[in-house]
Each structure stands twice: as C-alpha cells, then as structure tokens.
Design a protein around this motif. Structure first.
Motif, PDB file in Angstrom:
ATOM      1  N   LEU A  58      -2.997   2.393  -6.030  1.00  0.00           N
ATOM      2  CA  LEU A  58      -3.496   1.717  -4.837  1.00  0.00           C
ATOM      3  C   LEU A  58      -2.817   2.238  -3.573  1.00  0.00           C
ATOM      4  CD1 LEU A  58      -3.783  -1.936  -6.177  1.00  0.00           C
ATOM      5  CD2 LEU A  58      -5.642  -0.352  -5.644  1.00  0.00           C
ATOM      6  N   VAL A  59      -1.572   2.652  -3.688  1.00  0.00           N
ATOM      7  CA  VAL A  59      -0.903   3.297  -2.548  1.00  0.00           C
ATOM      8  C   VAL A  59      -1.579   4.629  -2.242  1.00  0.00           C
ATOM      9  CG1 VAL A  59       1.245   4.387  -1.776  1.00  0.00           C
ATOM     10  CG2 VAL A  59       1.320   2.152  -2.865  1.00  0.00           C
ATOM     11  N   SER A  60      -1.890   5.390  -3.283  1.00  0.00           N
ATOM     12  CA  SER A  60      -2.581   6.670  -3.090  1.00  0.00           C
ATOM     13  C   SER A  60      -3.957   6.469  -2.469  1.00  0.00           C
ATOM     14  CB  SER A  60      -2.729   7.406  -4.432  1.00  0.00           C
ATOM     15  OG  SER A  60      -1.467   7.732  -4.965  1.00  0.00           O
ATOM     16  N   ASP A  61      -4.628   5.379  -2.839  1.00  0.00           N
ATOM     17  CA  ASP A  61      -5.957   5.073  -2.287  1.00  0.00           C
ATOM     18  C   ASP A  61      -5.884   4.573  -0.850  1.00  0.00           C
ATOM     19  OD1 ASP A  61      -7.271   5.771  -4.608  1.00  0.00           O
ATOM     20  OD2 ASP A  61      -7.238   3.746  -5.426  1.00  0.00           O
ATOM     21  N   GLY A  62      -4.689   4.152  -0.410  1.00  0.00           N
ATOM     22  CA  GLY A  62      -4.532   3.679   0.956  1.00  0.00           C
ATOM     23  C   GLY A  62      -4.626   2.178   1.115  1.00  0.00           C
ATOM     24  N   ALA A 180     -13.347   1.154   2.283  1.00  0.00           N
ATOM     25  CA  ALA A 180     -14.213   2.306   2.539  1.00  0.00           C
ATOM     26  C   ALA A 180     -13.433   3.451   3.169  1.00  0.00           C
ATOM     27  CB  ALA A 180     -15.364   1.906   3.452  1.00  0.00           C
ATOM     28  N   ARG A 181     -13.779   4.669   2.783  1.00  0.00           N
ATOM     29  CA  ARG A 181     -13.180   5.862   3.382  1.00  0.00           C
ATOM     30  C   ARG A 181     -14.265   6.924   3.530  1.00  0.00           C
ATOM     31  NH1 ARG A 181     -12.088   9.674  -0.644  1.00  0.00           N
ATOM     32  NH2 ARG A 181     -12.444   8.901  -2.763  1.00  0.00           N
ATOM     33  N   CYS A 182     -14.161   7.690   4.582  1.00  0.00           N
ATOM     34  CA  CYS A 182     -15.155   8.725   4.844  1.00  0.00           C
ATOM     35  C   CYS A 182     -15.011   9.855   3.831  1.00  0.00           C
ATOM     36  CB  CYS A 182     -14.983   9.262   6.265  1.00  0.00           C
ATOM     37  SG  CYS A 182     -16.137  10.591   6.687  1.00  0.00           S
ATOM     38  N   SER A 215     -19.511   7.072   3.594  1.00  0.00           N
ATOM     39  CA  SER A 215     -18.248   6.492   3.154  1.00  0.00           C
ATOM     40  C   SER A 215     -18.386   5.992   1.725  1.00  0.00           C
ATOM     41  CB  SER A 215     -17.817   5.339   4.063  1.00  0.00           C
ATOM     42  OG  SER A 215     -17.508   5.805   5.360  1.00  0.00           O
ATOM     43  N   ALA A 216     -17.264   6.041   1.005  1.00  0.00           N
ATOM     44  CA  ALA A 216     -17.240   5.594  -0.386  1.00  0.00           C
ATOM     45  C   ALA A 216     -16.070   4.634  -0.585  1.00  0.00           C
ATOM     46  CB  ALA A 216     -17.103   6.785  -1.332  1.00  0.00           C
ATOM     47  N   GLY A 217     -16.122   3.888  -1.676  1.00  0.00           N
ATOM     48  CA  GLY A 217     -15.018   3.026  -2.041  1.00  0.00           C
ATOM     49  C   GLY A 217     -13.939   3.823  -2.742  1.00  0.00           C
ATOM     50  N   MET A 218     -12.904   3.139  -3.155  1.00  0.00           N
ATOM     51  CA  MET A 218     -11.785   3.819  -3.804  1.00  0.00           C
ATOM     52  C   MET A 218     -12.166   4.401  -5.160  1.00  0.00           C
ATOM     53  SD  MET A 218      -8.619   1.342  -2.749  1.00  0.00           S
ATOM     54  CE  MET A 218      -9.557  -0.142  -3.140  1.00  0.00           C
ATOM     55  N   ASP A 219     -13.244   3.898  -5.755  1.00  0.00           N
ATOM     56  CA  ASP A 219     -13.701   4.435  -7.032  1.00  0.00           C
ATOM     57  C   ASP A 219     -14.624   5.630  -6.853  1.00  0.00           C
ATOM     58  OD1 ASP A 219     -15.909   3.180  -5.977  1.00  0.00           O
ATOM     59  OD2 ASP A 219     -16.288   1.883  -7.699  1.00  0.00           O
TER      60      ASP A 219
END
Length: 243
Positions: A58-62, A180-182, A215-219
């Motif tokens: 989760l840290v890596s995912d932000g 969400a992340r681009c 944008s996508a989720g962490m998965d």
C-alpha cells in the motif's frame, strides 16, 4: 476474517483489501496513523510479516506513507487536476498559482467505442459523468468531463463529491476505497464543441488544448476516462516537475 475468505488469493492481498476498505469507510483519515503491525496482526488473525507485506504494498501504491520511528499513515488523495500546470507562455521559472475547482454537475451518459475500450466496459455501458471547471485567479482556464463506470461506482453523486472536498478522486477513495492514478495521457490542439467553448469563454473556432487522461485503481483496473479542454491563448500547459 474467516479462513474461507482467505483461500482465494495470497493472504497479504486479502489483508491489503481489508485495509483499503477500512480506509475507504473513513476509519482512518488523511494523515492518520494506522495501528502497529503487531496490533493489526492480532486483530486480523495473521502474522506480523503478512501485515508488513500488505502495508508495504500500500505504501508502494501511494495509499500509505511511512515516517521513521512513528508509524504508517494515510496519504493525501491525489487531486483531480493531475501533474500538469498552467503557466504564462515563455516563463519557465514561474511558480503556478493554485487552480480552484468548481463542480458543475453530475449526470448519466453511455460509453462510446473509445471510452468502452479504455475503461474495459461494453459499448454503451452506463457511465457517471462529472463536469468541472477550473479557475485561475477567478478566470476559467479549463473544463473537465470525467466518465466513470456506473456499475462500479453506484451512488456517486454531487453530494458525495462535495462532501469529499469537490474532487472525484477524493470521493472515490473516501466512498469506495479506490485510489486513482493516471496511467495514460494524450495532448493535442482542437476546436472544442460549441457548448464547451461557451463554458470556457472561447471565441468561435478558437482552439484549445485537449488533454485526454485515463486513470486506474491500485489493482490496475481502469476507473476514469477524463476529457479536459484548456484555454491556450494566454496560458501554456506544462508537465509539473518540482516548484
């Protein structure tokens, strides 16, 4: 947690999902410190090593960040604007002024072929459309239309977005546990449709900078297709580095 629930995927992934859901439910807010790894392990009935692996992911995912000697904390939600900035043309050392976000409305739409392909939904699938204006010094400089799969975000409405601070991404994290992340961005010059030109205050046939963002989720699953028009006569769009 039950043993049956933990059989389908790696144990740390199940713990990760549980923590994401609890953050999304508001159990821990932005900059809140999570319980220690040992406390979480005891509560969830797993090993401390499994909890550490989930937290590290989760840290890596932000979604989380660590402070040495203090613990693991909930990260701030990325804003809807993203990494670009609006600057005066030619002034590379200018510090960008903050942009003010204004929610116009939330409505329903249907996926075009392009949207369906990007969002991995069927053609004409129901979408939630969120329209926003961006102001710089009180002047409208950009217009957004964000499209999200309605089946994945049932209940997303203007009230939820306003309660989350006016941002789509904040609402996704707070209400659905989705950060969400681009994952893709395209930029080109176009003449916007008439309605969009009027909202931006453009002259007839005046071009704007069109920024298309996925944008996508962490998965890794796509969650948002966003079309942005930026006024470009007096401002330049630039990639944000460090200011």
């Amino acid at each position: 947690m039950t043993k049956k629930a933990l059989r389908r995927e790696p144990l740390y992934e199940q713990i990760k999902t549980v923590l994401i859901r609890r953050i999304g439910d508001g159990e821990w807010l932005v900059n809140d410190c999570l319980p220690s790894e040992w406390d979480l392990a005891a509560e969830l009935g797993v090993s401390q090593g499994t909890v550490r692996k989930a937290l590290t992911a989760l840290v890596s995912d932000g979604l989380l960040y660590r402070r040495q000697g203090l613990g693991t904390f909930v990260s701030e939600t990325p804003g809807d604007w993203g990494e670009g900035a609006m600057l005066t043309p030619g002034l590379f050392n200018e510090r960008p002024d903050p942009l003010v976000q204004e929610l116009i409305g939330v409505s329903r739409s249907h996926a075009s072929d392009e949207m369906a392909d990007a969002l991995q939904v069927r053609r004409s699938a129901p979408l939630v459309r969120v329209r926003q204006l961006w102001r710089l010094g009180g002047v409208v400089v950009a217009l957004d239309d964000a499209y999200l799969p309605a089946e994945s975000f049932e209940g997303l409405d203007a009230r939820w977005i306003r309660q989350a601070g006016g941002g789509v991404h904040a609402a996704l994290q707070q209400r659905f546990g989705v950060r969400a992340r681009c994952v893709g961005e395209q930029v080109r010059a176009v003449v916007p449709p008439r309605e969009e030109s009027l909202l931006l205050g453009l002259d007839p046939e005046e071009p704007a900078l069109a920024v298309l963002r996925l944008s996508a989720g962490m998965d890794g699953a796509p969650v948002e297709w966003r079309q942005r028009y930026c006024r470009s006569r007096f401002w330049s769009w630039t990639r944000r580095e460090k200011w």
